[in-house]
Design a protein around this motif. Structure first.
Motif, PDB file in Angstrom:
ATOM      1  N   ILE A  90       0.837  -1.193   0.000  1.00  0.00           N
ATOM      2  CA  ILE A  90       0.000   0.000   0.000  1.00  0.00           C
ATOM      3  C   ILE A  90       0.874   1.245   0.000  1.00  0.00           C
ATOM      4  N   GLU A  91       0.316   2.337  -0.462  1.00  0.00           N
ATOM      5  CA  GLU A  91       0.980   3.636  -0.430  1.00  0.00           C
ATOM      6  C   GLU A  91      -0.012   4.666   0.085  1.00  0.00           C
ATOM      7  N   LYS A  92       0.474   5.580   0.913  1.00  0.00           N
ATOM      8  CA  LYS A  92      -0.358   6.650   1.447  1.00  0.00           C
ATOM      9  C   LYS A  92       0.360   7.978   1.215  1.00  0.00           C
ATOM     10  N   LEU A  93      -0.361   8.927   0.668  1.00  0.00           N
ATOM     11  CA  LEU A  93       0.157  10.278   0.483  1.00  0.00           C
ATOM     12  C   LEU A  93      -0.140  11.070   1.740  1.00  0.00           C
ATOM     13  N   SER A  94       0.899  11.618   2.363  1.00  0.00           N
ATOM     14  CA  SER A  94       0.698  12.401   3.579  1.00  0.00           C
ATOM     15  C   SER A  94       0.358  13.839   3.220  1.00  0.00           C
ATOM     16  N   ASN A  95      -0.065  14.585   4.220  1.00  0.00           N
ATOM     17  CA  ASN A  95      -0.382  15.994   3.990  1.00  0.00           C
ATOM     18  C   ASN A  95       0.864  16.836   3.732  1.00  0.00           C
ATOM     19  N   THR A  96       2.050  16.254   3.892  1.00  0.00           N
ATOM     20  CA  THR A  96       3.305  16.946   3.586  1.00  0.00           C
ATOM     21  C   THR A  96       3.768  16.669   2.162  1.00  0.00           C
ATOM     22  N   GLY A  97       3.025  15.836   1.441  1.00  0.00           N
ATOM     23  CA  GLY A  97       3.391  15.501   0.075  1.00  0.00           C
ATOM     24  C   GLY A  97       4.256  14.264  -0.051  1.00  0.00           C
ATOM     25  N   LEU A  98       4.698  13.701   1.069  1.00  0.00           N
ATOM     26  CA  LEU A  98       5.503  12.480   1.025  1.00  0.00           C
ATOM     27  C   LEU A  98       4.596  11.270   0.830  1.00  0.00           C
ATOM     28  N   VAL A  99       5.106  10.277   0.129  1.00  0.00           N
ATOM     29  CA  VAL A  99       4.378   9.023  -0.043  1.00  0.00           C
ATOM     30  C   VAL A  99       5.047   7.971   0.837  1.00  0.00           C
ATOM     31  N   TYR A 100       4.254   7.350   1.687  1.00  0.00           N
ATOM     32  CA  TYR A 100       4.742   6.290   2.563  1.00  0.00           C
ATOM     33  C   TYR A 100       4.243   4.956   2.032  1.00  0.00           C
ATOM     34  N   SER A 101       5.124   3.955   2.055  1.00  0.00           N
ATOM     35  CA  SER A 101       4.795   2.617   1.559  1.00  0.00           C
ATOM     36  C   SER A 101       4.784   1.628   2.714  1.00  0.00           C
ATOM     37  N   ALA A 102       3.978   0.584   2.541  1.00  0.00           N
ATOM     38  CA  ALA A 102       3.885  -0.457   3.560  1.00  0.00           C
ATOM     39  C   ALA A 102       3.534  -1.774   2.895  1.00  0.00           C
ATOM     40  N   PHE A 160       3.287  -3.263   8.015  1.00  0.00           N
ATOM     41  CA  PHE A 160       4.681  -2.903   8.247  1.00  0.00           C
ATOM     42  C   PHE A 160       4.998  -1.694   7.376  1.00  0.00           C
ATOM     43  N   TRP A 161       5.110  -0.518   7.987  1.00  0.00           N
ATOM     44  CA  TRP A 161       5.477   0.678   7.243  1.00  0.00           C
ATOM     45  C   TRP A 161       6.967   0.607   6.964  1.00  0.00           C
ATOM     46  N   LEU A 162       7.325   0.871   5.726  1.00  0.00           N
ATOM     47  CA  LEU A 162       8.701   0.652   5.278  1.00  0.00           C
ATOM     48  C   LEU A 162       9.599   1.835   5.608  1.00  0.00           C
ATOM     49  N   PRO A 163      10.820   1.529   6.044  1.00  0.00           N
ATOM     50  CA  PRO A 163      11.772   2.607   6.286  1.00  0.00           C
ATOM     51  C   PRO A 163      12.213   3.243   4.971  1.00  0.00           C
ATOM     52  N   LYS A 164      12.772   4.423   5.081  1.00  0.00           N
ATOM     53  CA  LYS A 164      13.208   5.168   3.897  1.00  0.00           C
ATOM     54  C   LYS A 164      14.470   4.570   3.281  1.00  0.00           C
ATOM     55  N   SER A 165      15.444   4.235   4.116  1.00  0.00           N
ATOM     56  CA  SER A 165      16.747   3.795   3.587  1.00  0.00           C
ATOM     57  C   SER A 165      16.688   2.367   3.053  1.00  0.00           C
ATOM     58  N   GLN A 166      17.417   2.141   1.977  1.00  0.00           N
ATOM     59  CA  GLN A 166      17.496   0.803   1.394  1.00  0.00           C
ATOM     60  C   GLN A 166      18.122  -0.178   2.380  1.00  0.00           C
ATOM     61  N   GLU A 167      19.055   0.279   3.178  1.00  0.00           N
ATOM     62  CA  GLU A 167      19.717  -0.585   4.160  1.00  0.00           C
ATOM     63  C   GLU A 167      18.711  -1.106   5.194  1.00  0.00           C
ATOM     64  N   LEU A 204      14.725  -5.305   7.165  1.00  0.00           N
ATOM     65  CA  LEU A 204      13.357  -5.785   7.386  1.00  0.00           C
ATOM     66  C   LEU A 204      13.074  -7.008   6.526  1.00  0.00           C
ATOM     67  N   ALA A 205      13.477  -6.965   5.257  1.00  0.00           N
ATOM     68  CA  ALA A 205      13.266  -8.105   4.359  1.00  0.00           C
ATOM     69  C   ALA A 205      13.966  -9.350   4.894  1.00  0.00           C
ATOM     70  N   CYS A 206      15.181  -9.185   5.397  1.00  0.00           N
ATOM     71  CA  CYS A 206      15.911 -10.328   5.964  1.00  0.00           C
ATOM     72  C   CYS A 206      15.198 -10.884   7.194  1.00  0.00           C
ATOM     73  N   ALA A 207      14.661  -9.998   8.040  1.00  0.00           N
ATOM     74  CA  ALA A 207      13.932 -10.453   9.229  1.00  0.00           C
ATOM     75  C   ALA A 207      12.688 -11.236   8.816  1.00  0.00           C
ATOM     76  N   LEU A 208      11.970 -10.766   7.802  1.00  0.00           N
ATOM     77  CA  LEU A 208      10.779 -11.477   7.341  1.00  0.00           C
ATOM     78  C   LEU A 208      11.145 -12.817   6.700  1.00  0.00           C
ATOM     79  N   GLU A 209      12.267 -12.861   5.981  1.00  0.00           N
ATOM     80  CA  GLU A 209      12.735 -14.130   5.409  1.00  0.00           C
ATOM     81  C   GLU A 209      13.132 -15.107   6.511  1.00  0.00           C
ATOM     82  N   GLU A 210      13.768 -14.607   7.566  1.00  0.00           N
ATOM     83  CA  GLU A 210      14.125 -15.449   8.716  1.00  0.00           C
ATOM     84  C   GLU A 210      12.854 -15.992   9.383  1.00  0.00           C
TER      85      GLU A 210
END
Length: 87
Positions: free
Chosen positions: A17-29, A54-61, A66-72
């Motif tokens: 999912i994606e949500k557009l905030s009132n600040t113009g940022l798009v958050y993904s989950a 699970f709201w996704l962090p901004k950084s790829q790292e 998070l992806a590794c934790a879900l795979e574990e």
């Protein structure tokens, strides 16, 4: 905080999912949808079903972490004792 989701509530439906905030940022989950009574949803377009989100962090790292934790978690599900849980 601890969140308990019982096996009877689990589904195999996963969403992005994606949500557009009132600040113009798009958050993904990512969400795993949970079983819910159809009587709660009027009209059918009203999708307020329960989900674990699970709201996704901004950084790829941190996303990779998070992806590794879900795979574990998936690996531990596959290796868990077969006689545990309810259907």
């Amino acid at each position: 905080m601890r969140i308990n989701v019982y096996s009877q509530e689990l589904t195999d439906e996963v969403r992005t999912i994606e949500k557009l905030s009132n600040t113009g940022l798009v958050y993904s989950a990512v969400q795993i949808m949970l079983h819910s009574s159809p009587m709660l949803h009027h009209p059918p377009a009203d999708d307020d079903r329960s989900a674990v989100t699970f709201w996704l962090p901004k950084s790829q790292e941190r996303r990779e972490s998070l992806a590794c934790a879900l795979e574990e978690m998936a690996q531990r599900v596959r290796l868990a004792r077969p006689e545990t849980g309810l259907d």
